[in-house]
Scaffold this active site. Structure first.
Site, PDB file in Angstrom:
ATOM      1  N   ARG A 182       0.806  -1.233   0.000  1.00  0.00           N
ATOM      2  CA  ARG A 182       0.000   0.000   0.000  1.00  0.00           C
ATOM      3  C   ARG A 182       0.837   1.280   0.000  1.00  0.00           C
ATOM      4  O   ARG A 182       0.432   2.300   0.566  1.00  0.00           O
ATOM      5  CB  ARG A 182      -0.965   0.010   1.193  1.00  0.00           C
ATOM      6  CG  ARG A 182      -1.959  -1.139   1.197  1.00  0.00           C
ATOM      7  CD  ARG A 182      -2.891  -1.110  -0.008  1.00  0.00           C
ATOM      8  NE  ARG A 182      -3.819  -2.231   0.025  1.00  0.00           N
ATOM      9  CZ  ARG A 182      -3.611  -3.415  -0.560  1.00  0.00           C
ATOM     10  NH1 ARG A 182      -2.495  -3.628  -1.270  1.00  0.00           N
ATOM     11  NH2 ARG A 182      -4.493  -4.381  -0.476  1.00  0.00           N
ATOM     12  N   SER A 233     -10.085   1.280   3.642  1.00  0.00           N
ATOM     13  CA  SER A 233      -9.358   0.894   4.852  1.00  0.00           C
ATOM     14  C   SER A 233      -8.593   2.088   5.411  1.00  0.00           C
ATOM     15  O   SER A 233      -7.878   2.772   4.688  1.00  0.00           O
ATOM     16  CB  SER A 233      -8.379  -0.244   4.551  1.00  0.00           C
ATOM     17  OG  SER A 233      -9.065  -1.391   4.110  1.00  0.00           O
ATOM     18  N   GLU A 303      -3.243   4.062   6.170  1.00  0.00           N
ATOM     19  CA  GLU A 303      -3.281   3.774   4.747  1.00  0.00           C
ATOM     20  C   GLU A 303      -3.811   4.991   3.987  1.00  0.00           C
ATOM     21  O   GLU A 303      -3.399   5.269   2.868  1.00  0.00           O
ATOM     22  CB  GLU A 303      -4.158   2.561   4.453  1.00  0.00           C
ATOM     23  CG  GLU A 303      -4.205   2.190   2.983  1.00  0.00           C
ATOM     24  CD  GLU A 303      -4.897   0.862   2.728  1.00  0.00           C
ATOM     25  OE1 GLU A 303      -5.555   0.731   1.665  1.00  0.00           O
ATOM     26  OE2 GLU A 303      -4.775  -0.047   3.551  1.00  0.00           O
TER      27      GLU A 303
END
Length: 310
Positions: A182, A233, A303
């Site tokens: 990520r 997320s 994130e």
């Protein structure tokens, strides 16, 4: 700073499409965000390059906004120019070819991921099904190494065209991005490199097979993730564990502050119940990080990106 010279030049190129104090809540998946000092939607890559170049020439802070996912924008908004990237050209090979043949698809950075996934499926192109429920654009996916179900952009991208900090247009191969879970070398460099286009490597396959796999991923996602206004997320999964599990184990699943809530469906998703503020969401984020650290000794890493002024 004096806005007059910059606004004059920008309006000469883009006319009344230039807006002052545009509320960003209507341009994010979380439906939050204060005003952009100056806002402009661009419709193609040439316009994106032109607007970014003008901002740099006039030393105006610049932020590129794609689909508005994975960002928490402060209630006081963003100073400078916010460019809404709506460049949407996609070049498909014709014909696609025999099954299991490698195929390259070229997409502008403003192309929305779920829409592209469905277009690929209809053409019998396999390899992007994981993105059917991933909000955001190709540009954001390249920067953040977006992914799901064990696949991500690091496995899909061949190369991307970028606008460099000094104004050149260059192509860089996938290895240049230094992808990790990520993240990439571009994440957090909002005023530096700008993604213009991306070449994706897919495989030809029977349409029914691709659409069936896409449907399976959709079912899994809907069963495990909350509907409504979210950012995706919030935290990266720590090594060997899941952020949602840790937040739930810390007793915070369903925890609410004002109009913001840690989802009772999946604790790594936060929801805007309708009247949330960015400040409330930021407090929820900090509460989750502090509580998980105190109880389990694990530091949750964001994130999403937190942007603008609060």
């Amino acid at each position: 700073m004096s806005w007059s010279p910059f606004l004059t030049v920008l309006a000469a190129v883009f006319g009344d499409r230039v807006r002052r104090n545009e509320p960003l809540a209507g341009h994010t998946t979380f439906r939050l965000g204060g005003p952009a000092e100056v806002w402009l939607a661009v419709e193609n890559v040439s316009e994106l390059v032109s607007a970014a170049t003008l901002a740099r020439q006039h030393h105006v802070p610049l932020f590129i906004l794609g689909g508005g996912a994975n960002v928490l924008i402060g209630d006081a908004g963003i100073r400078g120019l916010v460019i809404q990237n709506r460049s949407n050209r996609v070049d498909f090979p014709s014909p696609v070819g025999e099954p299991d043949q490698r195929v390259e698809v070229m997409a502008d950075s403003g192309v929305v991921l779920p829409g592209l996934t469905r277009r690929c499926a209809k053409r019998g192109l396999n390899g992007l099904e994981w993105a059917v429920g991933v909000p955001g654009t190709i540009g954001g996916a390249v920067i953040n190494n977006a992914g799901a179900f064990g696949r991500d952009m690091a496995h899909t991208l061949v190369r991307a065209e970028l606008l460099t900090p000094t104004g050149e247009r260059v192509w860089q191969p996938v290895d240049w991005f230094e992808y990790e879970y990520r993240t990439s070398r571009l994440k957090g460099q909002r005023d530096g490199w700008i993604v213009l286009r991306a070449a994706l490597q897919l495989m030809s396959a029977p349409v029914a097979k691709v659409e069936r796999r896409m449907q399976e991923f959709n079912i899994q996602r809907k069963a495990s993730q909350p509907p409504g206004a979210t950012m995706g997320s919030i935290f990266k999964n720590p090594s060997g564990d899941y952020a949602g599990r840790l937040i739930e184990a810390a007793g915070l699943k369903g925890y609410r502050l004002g109009g913001a809530q840690i989802s009772p469906v999946h604790a790594n998703f936060f929801q805007n119940l309708g009247q949330a503020t960015a400040a409330e969401v930021l407090t929820l984020i900090e509460t989750a990080q502090t509580t998980v650290k105190d109880k389990f000794g694990v530091e949750l890493e964001l994130e999403i990106e937190v942007l603008g002024e609060f």
